[in-house]
Write a protein that holds these residues in place. Structure first.
Motif, short mmCIF file in Angstrom:
data_model
loop_
_atom_site.label_atom_id
_atom_site.label_comp_id
_atom_site.label_asym_id
_atom_site.label_seq_id
_atom_site.Cartn_x
_atom_site.Cartn_y
_atom_site.Cartn_z
N PRO A 31 4.91 -67.96 -36.07
CA PRO A 31 4.44 -67.91 -34.69
C PRO A 31 5.29 -68.83 -33.81
N VAL A 32 6.14 -68.25 -33.01
CA VAL A 32 6.97 -69.02 -32.07
C VAL A 32 7.00 -68.26 -30.76
N GLY A 33 7.52 -68.92 -29.73
CA GLY A 33 7.64 -68.28 -28.43
C GLY A 33 8.79 -67.28 -28.43
N ASP A 34 8.74 -66.46 -27.42
CA ASP A 34 9.71 -65.40 -27.21
C ASP A 34 11.16 -65.93 -27.16
N ASP A 35 11.33 -67.19 -26.71
CA ASP A 35 12.67 -67.77 -26.61
C ASP A 35 13.32 -67.99 -27.98
N GLN A 36 12.53 -67.89 -29.05
CA GLN A 36 13.06 -68.15 -30.39
C GLN A 36 13.46 -66.87 -31.14
N LYS B 287 13.92 -69.66 -15.24
CA LYS B 287 14.27 -70.51 -16.37
C LYS B 287 12.98 -70.88 -17.10
N LYS B 288 13.00 -70.99 -18.44
CA LYS B 288 11.73 -71.27 -19.12
C LYS B 288 11.27 -72.72 -18.88
N MET B 289 9.96 -72.88 -18.84
CA MET B 289 9.41 -74.23 -18.76
C MET B 289 9.74 -74.93 -20.06
N SER B 290 10.32 -76.14 -19.96
CA SER B 290 10.73 -76.82 -21.20
C SER B 290 10.42 -78.30 -21.12
N LYS B 291 10.04 -78.89 -22.26
CA LYS B 291 9.74 -80.31 -22.27
C LYS B 291 10.99 -81.14 -22.09
N SER B 292 12.17 -80.53 -22.24
CA SER B 292 13.39 -81.31 -22.01
C SER B 292 13.93 -81.14 -20.59
N ILE C 267 7.40 -77.70 -34.06
CA ILE C 267 7.70 -78.08 -32.67
C ILE C 267 8.45 -79.41 -32.72
N GLN C 268 9.43 -79.55 -31.84
CA GLN C 268 10.22 -80.79 -31.80
C GLN C 268 9.48 -81.91 -31.05
N PRO C 269 9.53 -83.14 -31.58
CA PRO C 269 8.94 -84.26 -30.83
C PRO C 269 9.96 -84.80 -29.82
N GLY D 295 3.76 -62.13 -26.44
CA GLY D 295 4.92 -62.99 -26.22
C GLY D 295 4.91 -63.73 -24.90
N THR D 296 3.81 -64.43 -24.64
CA THR D 296 3.73 -65.23 -23.41
C THR D 296 4.93 -66.15 -23.27
N ARG D 297 5.57 -66.08 -22.12
CA ARG D 297 6.69 -66.97 -21.84
C ARG D 297 6.41 -67.63 -20.50
N VAL D 298 6.26 -68.94 -20.52
CA VAL D 298 5.95 -69.66 -19.29
C VAL D 298 7.25 -70.16 -18.68
N MET D 299 7.43 -69.93 -17.39
CA MET D 299 8.67 -70.31 -16.74
C MET D 299 8.49 -71.60 -15.93
N LEU E 109 2.75 -76.74 -21.12
CA LEU E 109 1.88 -75.58 -21.15
C LEU E 109 2.58 -74.41 -21.85
N GLY E 110 3.89 -74.32 -21.71
CA GLY E 110 4.67 -73.28 -22.39
C GLY E 110 4.57 -73.41 -23.90
N ASN E 111 4.70 -74.63 -24.40
CA ASN E 111 4.57 -74.86 -25.84
C ASN E 111 3.19 -74.44 -26.33
N TYR E 112 2.18 -74.75 -25.52
CA TYR E 112 0.81 -74.44 -25.93
C TYR E 112 0.56 -72.94 -25.92
N LEU E 113 0.87 -72.28 -24.81
CA LEU E 113 0.56 -70.85 -24.70
C LEU E 113 1.49 -70.00 -25.54
N GLY E 114 2.75 -70.44 -25.67
CA GLY E 114 3.72 -69.65 -26.42
C GLY E 114 3.63 -69.88 -27.92
N ALA E 115 3.16 -71.06 -28.33
CA ALA E 115 3.22 -71.37 -29.76
C ALA E 115 1.91 -71.97 -30.29
P1 ADP Z 1 10.95 -76.95 -25.75
O1 ADP Z 1 11.94 -75.90 -25.38
O2 ADP Z 1 9.86 -77.09 -24.75
O3 ADP Z 1 11.61 -78.24 -26.13
P2 ADP Z 1 10.62 -76.29 -28.55
O4 ADP Z 1 12.01 -75.81 -28.64
O5 ADP Z 1 10.24 -77.51 -29.31
O6 ADP Z 1 10.19 -76.44 -27.03
O7 ADP Z 1 9.66 -75.11 -28.94
C1 ADP Z 1 8.39 -75.26 -29.50
C2 ADP Z 1 7.67 -73.93 -29.46
O8 ADP Z 1 7.23 -73.66 -28.13
C3 ADP Z 1 8.54 -72.73 -29.86
O9 ADP Z 1 7.75 -71.84 -30.60
C4 ADP Z 1 8.91 -72.12 -28.55
O10 ADP Z 1 9.15 -70.74 -28.66
C5 ADP Z 1 7.68 -72.38 -27.70
N1 ADP Z 1 8.03 -72.48 -26.29
C6 ADP Z 1 8.79 -73.44 -25.72
N2 ADP Z 1 8.86 -73.27 -24.39
C7 ADP Z 1 8.13 -72.17 -24.11
C8 ADP Z 1 7.80 -71.48 -22.90
N3 ADP Z 1 8.25 -71.90 -21.72
N4 ADP Z 1 7.01 -70.38 -22.97
C9 ADP Z 1 6.53 -69.97 -24.17
N5 ADP Z 1 6.79 -70.57 -25.35
C10 ADP Z 1 7.58 -71.66 -25.33
#
Ligand code: ADP
Ligand code: NA
Length: 325
Positions: free
Chosen positions: A143-148, A192-197, A8-10, A181-185, A16-22
């Motif tokens: 083990p990564v999220g569906d977006d990967q 659009k996916k929930m993202s830390k960025s 996971i990137q710092p 493949g939980t994907r949190v939006m 919550l997406g990072n947690y449930l997806g990964a």
């Molecule tokens: P972000 O997009 O939040 O910066 P990363 O690219 O660092 O996250 O991804 C870290 C992990 O979290 C990856 O395995 C990615 O698939 C998973 N992940 C990121 N966002 C989501 C999401 N919204 N739903 C499910 N999994 C996610």
């Protein structure tokens, strides 16, 4: 017994997406497998980062891995830049990649489109570095999220390409999707996916958000005027996202949730989603507070880097021999 790798990137506060997806799946598989979990700080610098903040977030992310249940006796936890083979093999994977295939990556197109004329080259070459991360450990499952998914495809392509050209060096890894493949939006733009960025912090539930904020954010989550709790991604993306979240944190199916809220309004439903999320995150937050300032964290990361290096250097040596380097 399989070999598992993920990172996971710092690059921001975990969601919550990072947690449930990964992250949650990392801890599930640690007991019966050889696991390597990485804070991928070299991926984070594919866009500009503040040095102090990057350093701090690297440490915080390591503490979150542990708070989420990662056991350093069972899994190897380390920071990517402390194992030089990642960058070294990353370069080799870059030389095997085609510009065309890298330009077709949706994450690249998405991130590059926000950078005007000055697109960092590292955004383009992110997938070969990710391939290197995974292939160094002869990984079976990631083990990564569906977006990967797309990045995993290119990782497999690059591994196969290398093996074809230079001999069988790499294990071909497979994606491991948790909970179907939980994907949190995003709570505000649920297509659009929930993202830390994401800059919109009301659209994102952070793992360290306090209960009040979580409740507020979920209460204000975008929904619709149907007033029916029904899983329908196209017509009710906001409600579907909340169903998906509740399903992931309670292990109930979408159908069970629909049945439980038949005839009830969104207010009750949202309150229950918030409560369920809070009860999963609170214990993680409490452990995190204990861990983040503890010097033991540094010891764990040093030991992790040494173990990762021992494994990675064996693969890297084979790569060099195969290529005549
Ligand atoms: P972000 O997009 O939040 O910066 P990363 O690219 O660092 O996250 O991804 C870290 C992990 O979290 C990856 O395995 C990615 O698939 C998973 N992940 C990121 N966002 C989501 C999401 N919204 N739903 C499910 N999994 C996610
Ligand atoms: Na990201």
């Amino acid at each position: 017994m399989s070999i598992i790798f993920s990172g996971i990137q710092p690059s921001g506060n975990l969601t919550l997406g990072n947690y449930l997806g990964a992250l949650r799946n990392f801890t599930k598989v640690q007991h019966d497998n050889e696991c390597y979990y990485c804070v991928v700080n070299q991926h984070a610098i594919t866009v500009p980062q503040d040095p102090k903040l990057l350093h701090q977030r690297t440490r915080e992310l390591a503490a979150i891995y542990l708070a989420a249940g990662l056991d350093p006796e069972k899994a190897t936890l380390f920071v990517q830049s402390e194992v030089p083979e990642h960058a070294q093999l990353g370069w080799i994977m870059t030389t095997l990649s085609y510009v065309g295939e890298l330009e077709r990556m949706t994450q690249y197109k998405d991130k590059a489109s926000k950078r005007g004329d000055s697109i960092p080259a590292g955004l383009l070459t992110y997938p070969p570095l990710m391939a290197a991360d995974i292939l160094l450990y002869q990984t079976n499952y990631v083990p990564v999220g569906d977006d990967q998914k797309q990045h995993m495809e290119i990782t497999r392509d690059l591994a196969q390409r290398f093996n074809r050209l230079y001999g069988e060096v790499f294990t071909i890894p497979q994606i491991l999707l948790g909970h179907d493949g939980t994907r949190v939006m995003s709570l505000q733009e649920p297509t659009k996916k929930m993202s830390k960025s994401d800059d919109n912090t009301t659209a994102t539930i952070y793992l360290l958000d306090n209960p009040k904020d979580i409740e507020k954010k979920i209460k204000r989550a975008q929904t619709d005027s149907e007033n029916t709790v029904r899983y329908d991604i196209d017509c009710q993306p906001g409600i579907s996202n909340l169903i998906e979240i509740l399903s992931a944190v309670t292990d109930k199916t979408h159908e069970e949730i629909e049945a439980a809220y038949a005839g009830k309004g969104y207010g009750v439903f949202k309150k229950d989603v918030a409560d369920a999320v809070i009860s999963v995150l609170e214990p993680i937050q409490n452990r995190y507070q204990e861990l983040v300032g503890d010097p033991e964290l540094d010891r764990i990361l040093d030991a992790g880097a040494a173990k990762a290096h021992a494994k990675a250097s064996v693969t890297y040596e084979k790569v060099c021999q195969a290529m005549g380097l």
